[in-house]
Design a protein around this motif. Structure first.
Motif, PDB file in Angstrom:
ATOM      1  N   THR A   1       0.849  -1.192   0.000  1.00  0.00           N
ATOM      2  CA  THR A   1       0.000   0.000   0.000  1.00  0.00           C
ATOM      3  C   THR A   1       0.886   1.244   0.000  1.00  0.00           C
ATOM      4  O   THR A   1       1.055   1.884   1.030  1.00  0.00           O
TER       5      THR A   1
ATOM      6  N   GLY B   1      -2.388   6.820   4.260  1.00  0.00           N
ATOM      7  CA  GLY B   1      -3.743   6.515   4.701  1.00  0.00           C
ATOM      8  C   GLY B   1      -4.249   5.157   4.260  1.00  0.00           C
ATOM      9  O   GLY B   1      -5.406   4.836   4.437  1.00  0.00           O
TER      10      GLY B   1
ATOM     11  N   SER C   1      -3.017   4.137   9.673  1.00  0.00           N
ATOM     12  CA  SER C   1      -3.042   2.679   9.533  1.00  0.00           C
ATOM     13  C   SER C   1      -3.375   2.014  10.865  1.00  0.00           C
ATOM     14  O   SER C   1      -4.156   1.069  10.918  1.00  0.00           O
TER      15      SER C   1
END
Ligand SMILES: Nc1ncnc2c1ncn2[C@@H]1O[C@H](COP(=O)(O)OP(=O)(O)OP(=O)(O)O)[C@@H](O)[C@H]1O
Ligand SMILES: [Mg+2]
Length: 408
Positions: free
Chosen positions: A27, A31, A76
């Motif tokens: 990722t 965010g 996260s």
């Protein structure tokens, strides 16, 4: 309680998913909850302690503040804990975890409306009767029309929280104005005094501590704090290794060492690396093993991204301020961290050297925190470099400038 890794292993769909580029488990973006939240077990336990008690219906006495520089994993952590709490609470309607955006809390009035709305929404998603929602809408309108006092609204919210305890999470909380933060904390407190189980979790950049100070929320009283620092080498490796293994991609020890060394424990960089290496990994047929040659292939792309991020941070300083920053970086490189007083003295010395007024010291110090130049994690008094590579970037800029001047 299941750990993030156990949950990950359970999610077998990921492993069996067709390995195409769209399934990249990494990722690389702010965010986005990482596939495996590495090295935050202790922080998660601290969160669960407080939130678990609230969800269990206990009226706790403290809120929680989480602070860390950009990209260290605040969002996260909130998202992951929220997700896990929800999965523990499958028999719907027992409690609510609400994630609120600061944009909806620009003024005290807006923040209060948001609080009513959010607690209302938590019911909307539950199996509780429609009437409760209608009641909350009426309540909000009555309060706006000054027909009901805020205290009586809190009484009503407390009653709702007794039916369905609420965890109220606010991300980017450093962007709240001190009066709004003070109001929200007071409101949570008032709901609790009326016996409503509710807890606030506020996450933001280190500037959040200043906002807390200005809001008059006491540092010791009724608050718990967490700061998220860089990951150690073992956790850094895990952040890469576990998601890779769900795609049956292996990485050699020497390649991993190089990645860990380059990322310096910074979660954002680990995701950059993971994402790019994963793409190479799935392109390989047969044995999906990432080696040193792959690391070398990806390195320029990672450097470019880091450079861009550092440049945009540096560009936020004026020309003369950035000269000052260079001198400070040269001094800090040699001594590591310094306490606040010492940092302020150093800024003053540099200002004087530039023939400038030392009244600028406060502004510059604040901006240093704001732009993630230095920060002071929990339990330390020293201010140290906030983001890996930023100091080297600044020194590199200076070398380039000096070289250009010489050749001109
Ligand atoms: N513990 C972790 N292990 C692995 N990757 C992580 C971890 N924490 C965060 N990340 C990854 O790092 C990046 C930054 O995380 P996140 O956006 O949560 O940070 P943040 O502190 O909220 O940043 P910002 O200050 O910009 O809001 C994301 O790509 C995320 O997936
Ligand atoms: Mg964030």
């Amino acid at each position: 309680m299941e750990t993030g890794f156990q949950l990950l292993l359970k999610d077998q769909t990921m492993a069996s998913a067709k390995l195409n580029i769209a399934n990249n488990p990494f990722t690389a973006g702010h965010g986005k909850v990482p596939p495996f939240l590495a090295g935050r077990e202790d922080d998660k336990h601290k969160l669960y302690e407080l939130l678990g008690r609230t969800i269990g219906g206990e009226v706790v006495t403290s809120n929680l503040y989480i602070f860390a520089p950009r990209g260290m994993g605040k969002t996260s952590l909130l998202e992951q804990v929220g997700k896990e709490l929800k999965s523990l609470n499958r028999d719907k309607g027992k409690s609510a975890v609400i994630m609120t955006a600061v944009n909806a809390m620009q003024t005290v009035e807006e923040a209060r409306k948001t609080l009513i709305d959010d607690i209302g929404i938590s019911f909307r998603n539950s199996l509780l009767p429609e009437k409760v929602i209608a009641d909350l809408n009426i309540l909000s309108a009555q309060w706006s029309a000054k027909e009901k006092s805020w205290s009586s609204v809190c009484g009503y919210l407390a009653e709702k929280c007794r039916k369905r305890p609420v965890v109220f999470m606010v991300d980017e909380a450093h962007r709240l104005s001190p009066d709004v933060l003070a109001a929200v904390v007071d409101d949570i407190e008032m709901i609790r005094r009326k016996d409503g189980p509710v807890v606030g979790v506020f996450a933001g950049k280190p500037l959040l501590l200043d906002v807390i100070g200005e809001a008059g929320v006491s540092y010791e009283e009724r608050s718990d704090y967490i700061s998220l620092d860089l990951l150690n080498d073992r956790d850094s490796a895990a952040a890469i290794e576990y998601p890779m293994s769900t795609s049956s991609i292996k990485i050699t020890r020497s390649a991993m060492n190089q990645v860990v060394e380059d990322a310096q424990g910074y979660p954002t960089y680990l995701q950059y690396w993971g994402s790019e290496l994963w793409k190479l990994g799935i392109e390989k047929t047969g044995q999906n093993v990432i080696g040193e040659a792959d690391v070398a292939l990806v390195r320029p792309e990672i450097s470019k991204r880091k450079q861009l991020a550092d440049q945009s941070r540096f560009d936020r300083w004026s020309k003369e301020d950035s000269r000052l920053l260079v001198s400070l970086t040269e001094r800090l490189r040699d001594i590591g961290g310094v306490n606040r007083l010492c940092m302020e003295e150093m800024i003053e010395e540099e200002l004087e050297r530039q023939g400038r007024n030392i009244v600028e010291t406060d502004r510059i110090f604040r901006k240093m925190i704001e732009t993630d130049y230095v920060w002071s994690p929990l339990g330390t008094t020293n201010y140290k470099a906030a983001l890996p590579s930023y100091f080297s970037f600044i020194l590199g800029q200076e070398m380039e400038r000096a070289a250009q001047q010489k050749s001109a």
